[in-house]
Design a protein around this motif. Structure first.
Motif, PDB file in Angstrom:
ATOM      1  N   ASN A 183       0.805  -1.223   0.000  1.00  0.00           N
ATOM      2  CA  ASN A 183       0.000   0.000   0.000  1.00  0.00           C
ATOM      3  C   ASN A 183       0.835   1.268   0.000  1.00  0.00           C
ATOM      4  O   ASN A 183       0.523   2.214  -0.707  1.00  0.00           O
ATOM      5  CB  ASN A 183      -0.924  -0.013   1.211  1.00  0.00           C
ATOM      6  CG  ASN A 183      -1.865  -1.201   1.178  1.00  0.00           C
ATOM      7  OD1 ASN A 183      -1.510  -2.280   1.644  1.00  0.00           O
ATOM      8  ND2 ASN A 183      -3.032  -1.039   0.588  1.00  0.00           N
ATOM      9  N   SER A 184       1.894   1.324   0.819  1.00  0.00           N
ATOM     10  CA  SER A 184       2.711   2.541   0.841  1.00  0.00           C
ATOM     11  C   SER A 184       4.077   2.272   1.449  1.00  0.00           C
ATOM     12  O   SER A 184       4.217   1.478   2.381  1.00  0.00           O
ATOM     13  CB  SER A 184       2.013   3.662   1.605  1.00  0.00           C
ATOM     14  OG  SER A 184       1.789   3.310   2.952  1.00  0.00           O
ATOM     15  N   ASN A 185       5.058   2.948   0.878  1.00  0.00           N
ATOM     16  CA  ASN A 185       6.429   2.955   1.388  1.00  0.00           C
ATOM     17  C   ASN A 185       6.749   4.380   1.836  1.00  0.00           C
ATOM     18  O   ASN A 185       6.007   5.316   1.534  1.00  0.00           O
ATOM     19  CB  ASN A 185       7.411   2.525   0.296  1.00  0.00           C
ATOM     20  CG  ASN A 185       6.938   1.297  -0.446  1.00  0.00           C
ATOM     21  OD1 ASN A 185       6.762   0.239   0.127  1.00  0.00           O
ATOM     22  ND2 ASN A 185       6.697   1.455  -1.749  1.00  0.00           N
ATOM     23  N   LEU A 186       7.869   4.555   2.519  1.00  0.00           N
ATOM     24  CA  LEU A 186       8.285   5.899   2.928  1.00  0.00           C
ATOM     25  C   LEU A 186       9.375   6.423   2.006  1.00  0.00           C
ATOM     26  O   LEU A 186      10.314   5.703   1.657  1.00  0.00           O
ATOM     27  CB  LEU A 186       8.812   5.886   4.361  1.00  0.00           C
ATOM     28  CG  LEU A 186       7.782   5.673   5.472  1.00  0.00           C
ATOM     29  CD1 LEU A 186       8.468   5.734   6.833  1.00  0.00           C
ATOM     30  CD2 LEU A 186       6.653   6.685   5.395  1.00  0.00           C
ATOM     31  N   TYR A 187       9.244   7.706   1.640  1.00  0.00           N
ATOM     32  CA  TYR A 187      10.187   8.366   0.735  1.00  0.00           C
ATOM     33  C   TYR A 187      10.680   9.669   1.345  1.00  0.00           C
ATOM     34  O   TYR A 187      10.006  10.277   2.183  1.00  0.00           O
ATOM     35  CB  TYR A 187       9.509   8.652  -0.617  1.00  0.00           C
ATOM     36  CG  TYR A 187       9.101   7.389  -1.323  1.00  0.00           C
ATOM     37  CD1 TYR A 187       9.976   6.739  -2.190  1.00  0.00           C
ATOM     38  CD2 TYR A 187       7.867   6.803  -1.071  1.00  0.00           C
ATOM     39  CE1 TYR A 187       9.616   5.549  -2.800  1.00  0.00           C
ATOM     40  CE2 TYR A 187       7.505   5.613  -1.671  1.00  0.00           C
ATOM     41  CZ  TYR A 187       8.386   4.989  -2.537  1.00  0.00           C
ATOM     42  OH  TYR A 187       8.035   3.802  -3.126  1.00  0.00           O
ATOM     43  N   ILE A 188      11.855  10.090   0.889  1.00  0.00           N
ATOM     44  CA  ILE A 188      12.415  11.371   1.284  1.00  0.00           C
ATOM     45  C   ILE A 188      12.940  12.082   0.045  1.00  0.00           C
ATOM     46  O   ILE A 188      13.401  11.432  -0.909  1.00  0.00           O
ATOM     47  CB  ILE A 188      13.541  11.199   2.340  1.00  0.00           C
ATOM     48  CG1 ILE A 188      13.975  12.559   2.921  1.00  0.00           C
ATOM     49  CG2 ILE A 188      14.743  10.449   1.755  1.00  0.00           C
ATOM     50  CD1 ILE A 188      14.924  12.432   4.110  1.00  0.00           C
ATOM     51  N   ALA A 189      12.831  13.402   0.043  1.00  0.00           N
ATOM     52  CA  ALA A 189      13.396  14.214  -1.036  1.00  0.00           C
ATOM     53  C   ALA A 189      13.674  15.604  -0.493  1.00  0.00           C
ATOM     54  O   ALA A 189      13.095  16.027   0.515  1.00  0.00           O
ATOM     55  CB  ALA A 189      12.431  14.301  -2.217  1.00  0.00           C
ATOM     56  N   THR A 199       7.145  22.193  -3.315  1.00  0.00           N
ATOM     57  CA  THR A 199       7.771  21.649  -4.524  1.00  0.00           C
ATOM     58  C   THR A 199       9.005  20.837  -4.160  1.00  0.00           C
ATOM     59  O   THR A 199       9.882  21.312  -3.426  1.00  0.00           O
ATOM     60  CB  THR A 199       8.202  22.787  -5.473  1.00  0.00           C
ATOM     61  OG1 THR A 199       7.104  23.667  -5.680  1.00  0.00           O
ATOM     62  CG2 THR A 199       8.679  22.230  -6.803  1.00  0.00           C
ATOM     63  N   LEU A 200       9.072  19.618  -4.691  1.00  0.00           N
ATOM     64  CA  LEU A 200      10.242  18.775  -4.462  1.00  0.00           C
ATOM     65  C   LEU A 200      11.374  19.172  -5.403  1.00  0.00           C
ATOM     66  O   LEU A 200      11.159  19.725  -6.484  1.00  0.00           O
ATOM     67  CB  LEU A 200       9.894  17.304  -4.686  1.00  0.00           C
ATOM     68  CG  LEU A 200       8.793  16.720  -3.794  1.00  0.00           C
ATOM     69  CD1 LEU A 200       8.630  15.234  -4.088  1.00  0.00           C
ATOM     70  CD2 LEU A 200       9.095  16.956  -2.329  1.00  0.00           C
ATOM     71  N   ARG A 201      12.602  18.848  -4.985  1.00  0.00           N
ATOM     72  CA  ARG A 201      13.783  19.095  -5.813  1.00  0.00           C
ATOM     73  C   ARG A 201      14.593  17.803  -5.888  1.00  0.00           C
ATOM     74  O   ARG A 201      14.884  17.189  -4.869  1.00  0.00           O
ATOM     75  CB  ARG A 201      14.636  20.209  -5.189  1.00  0.00           C
ATOM     76  CG  ARG A 201      15.940  20.470  -5.951  1.00  0.00           C
ATOM     77  CD  ARG A 201      16.658  21.680  -5.379  1.00  0.00           C
ATOM     78  NE  ARG A 201      17.126  21.450  -4.021  1.00  0.00           N
ATOM     79  CZ  ARG A 201      17.392  22.414  -3.147  1.00  0.00           C
ATOM     80  NH1 ARG A 201      17.188  23.681  -3.469  1.00  0.00           N
ATOM     81  NH2 ARG A 201      17.828  22.134  -1.947  1.00  0.00           N
ATOM     82  N   GLY A 202      14.946  17.405  -7.084  1.00  0.00           N
ATOM     83  CA  GLY A 202      15.785  16.215  -7.252  1.00  0.00           C
ATOM     84  C   GLY A 202      14.999  14.924  -7.102  1.00  0.00           C
ATOM     85  O   GLY A 202      13.763  14.904  -7.132  1.00  0.00           O
ATOM     86  N   GLU A 203      15.726  13.850  -6.929  1.00  0.00           N
ATOM     87  CA  GLU A 203      15.127  12.516  -6.889  1.00  0.00           C
ATOM     88  C   GLU A 203      14.496  12.224  -5.527  1.00  0.00           C
ATOM     89  O   GLU A 203      14.988  12.672  -4.500  1.00  0.00           O
ATOM     90  CB  GLU A 203      16.195  11.455  -7.186  1.00  0.00           C
ATOM     91  CG  GLU A 203      16.688  11.440  -8.612  1.00  0.00           C
ATOM     92  CD  GLU A 203      15.589  11.070  -9.601  1.00  0.00           C
ATOM     93  OE1 GLU A 203      14.928  10.040  -9.395  1.00  0.00           O
ATOM     94  OE2 GLU A 203      15.392  11.833 -10.567  1.00  0.00           O
ATOM     95  N   GLN A 204      13.401  11.479  -5.542  1.00  0.00           N
ATOM     96  CA  GLN A 204      12.857  10.942  -4.300  1.00  0.00           C
ATOM     97  C   GLN A 204      13.478   9.568  -4.059  1.00  0.00           C
ATOM     98  O   GLN A 204      13.755   8.817  -4.992  1.00  0.00           O
ATOM     99  CB  GLN A 204      11.341  10.855  -4.352  1.00  0.00           C
ATOM    100  CG  GLN A 204      10.787   9.835  -5.334  1.00  0.00           C
ATOM    101  CD  GLN A 204       9.273   9.893  -5.388  1.00  0.00           C
ATOM    102  OE1 GLN A 204       8.708  10.913  -5.770  1.00  0.00           O
ATOM    103  NE2 GLN A 204       8.607   8.802  -5.014  1.00  0.00           N
ATOM    104  N   VAL A 205      13.721   9.259  -2.789  1.00  0.00           N
ATOM    105  CA  VAL A 205      14.423   8.042  -2.407  1.00  0.00           C
ATOM    106  C   VAL A 205      13.576   7.261  -1.411  1.00  0.00           C
ATOM    107  O   VAL A 205      13.036   7.843  -0.461  1.00  0.00           O
ATOM    108  CB  VAL A 205      15.785   8.393  -1.757  1.00  0.00           C
ATOM    109  CG1 VAL A 205      16.480   7.129  -1.273  1.00  0.00           C
ATOM    110  CG2 VAL A 205      16.657   9.167  -2.734  1.00  0.00           C
TER     111      VAL A 205
END
Length: 320
Positions: A159-165, A172-178
């Protein structure tokens, strides 16, 4: 931070307020936001103590438009002189009820007091995929602002994982999400494969991210990610997941499904406090999401000799 304290609370601090978020501002007020049972609006309130939130008058900051539903887990933040609320909403149309087609959105308020002024929609936070996304939280570390959130990867079962960016600005996000966490342990995949509801705590040379796992019934519980404060936070290898839940149902104390927490501090700034929701009964009729009795609760975070947090067990209702 103190290792132990006599600070206690009368729980619950607010009834029928799930996914509680508390932000203590420089003006000495605690600002509170949470999911309301009807999931149809965002309200905020403030008080000089957590106990006084119970009597504080809520102010409706925003009501959902016709094409949104299931407004979940609003978080109020103060960033660069303005107030922001992060929330998740399902996108609905005349032909699609879309009740679980959530995306993340941001509201902005330039007023000094967020109970006043106008909340302006800044739009959807755009991520790598147009998929189920929720529970955005933000923090600053070493001069860089980050977003942590939960999202469905179309290529990962669950259903869902955790991401950081990193963030370009508060919406607004910058760069890749991990990806920094995915449901993998038995206690994270009961009912649903879920990692969600992240909250960040920076202490003792480390960054800790608490999060919640499994279905929102009595199986709901909290896990913990840890990274060194000097590590590259965008490197998944920097984050270590605790193999056991750090906070979970305690039948003896009558507390079921604790989770979706936030962190704040005592008025003197000396003691870390966790604010979370839990029910005081185990059996639920129907979908747990539509049972309104996830109440907001508070208790002190203690610290182990090795510098890691000790959340203990959910305290009983009444005096903590």
């Amino acid at each position: 931070m103190t290792h132990s304290t006599s600070l206690t609370f009368t729980n619950p601090i607010l009834e029928q307020r799930a996914d509680p978020w508390v932000y203590r501002h420089t003006d000495g007020y605690y600002y509170f936001s949470a999911s309301v049972p009807a999931y149809d609006l965002i309200e905020i309130r403030r008080a000089k103590t957590l106990e006084q939130l119970r009597e504080a008058t809520p102010v409706v900051a925003w009501r959902k438009p016709a094409n949104r539903a299931n407004i979940w887990a609003p978080e109020i933040h103060y960033i660069d002189g303005k107030w922001y609320i992060y929330y998740a909403a399902a996108r609905t149309t005349e032909t699609n009820d879309g009740l679980f087609d959530h995306r993340m959105y941001v509201l902005e308020n330039e007023s000094a007091n967020p109970l006043e002024g106008t909340w302006v929609e800044k739009g959807q936070i755009r991520t790598k995929w147009e998929t189920f996304a929720l529970d955005a939280t933000t923090f600053e570390h070493k001069g860089i602002r980050y977003l942590v959130w939960a999202q469905k990867d179309p290529d990962i079962v669950g259903n869902s994982n955790l991401y950081i960016a990193q963030m370009e600005n508060p919406w607004t996000l910058r760069g890749e999400q991990v990806m920094i966490a995915t449901p993998e342990y038995d206690w994270e995949i009961i009912g649903f494969k879920v990692n969600e509801g992240a909250a960040v705590l920076h202490r003792n040379g480390r960054l800790f991210i608490s999060y919640s796992a499994s279905a929102t019934d009595y199986n709901y519980c909290m896990g913990l990610l840890t990274a060194d404060e000097n590590a590259d936070l965008l490197n998944p290898a920097s984050w270590t997941k605790s193999p056991e839940p750090v906070f979970q149902t305690n039948e003896e104390n009558g507390q079921y499904g604790p989770g979706h927490n936030s962190f704040t501090v005592s008025p003197d700034g000396e003691t870390d406090i966790m604010v979370y929701h839990a029910r005081n009964y185990k059996e639920i009729e129907g979908d747990p999401l539509y049972d309104p009795n996830r109440h907001a609760r508070a208790q002190v975070v203690n610290w182990k000799a090795d510098g890691t947090p000790d959340f203990g067990v959910p305290v009983p209702d009444g005096r903590g």
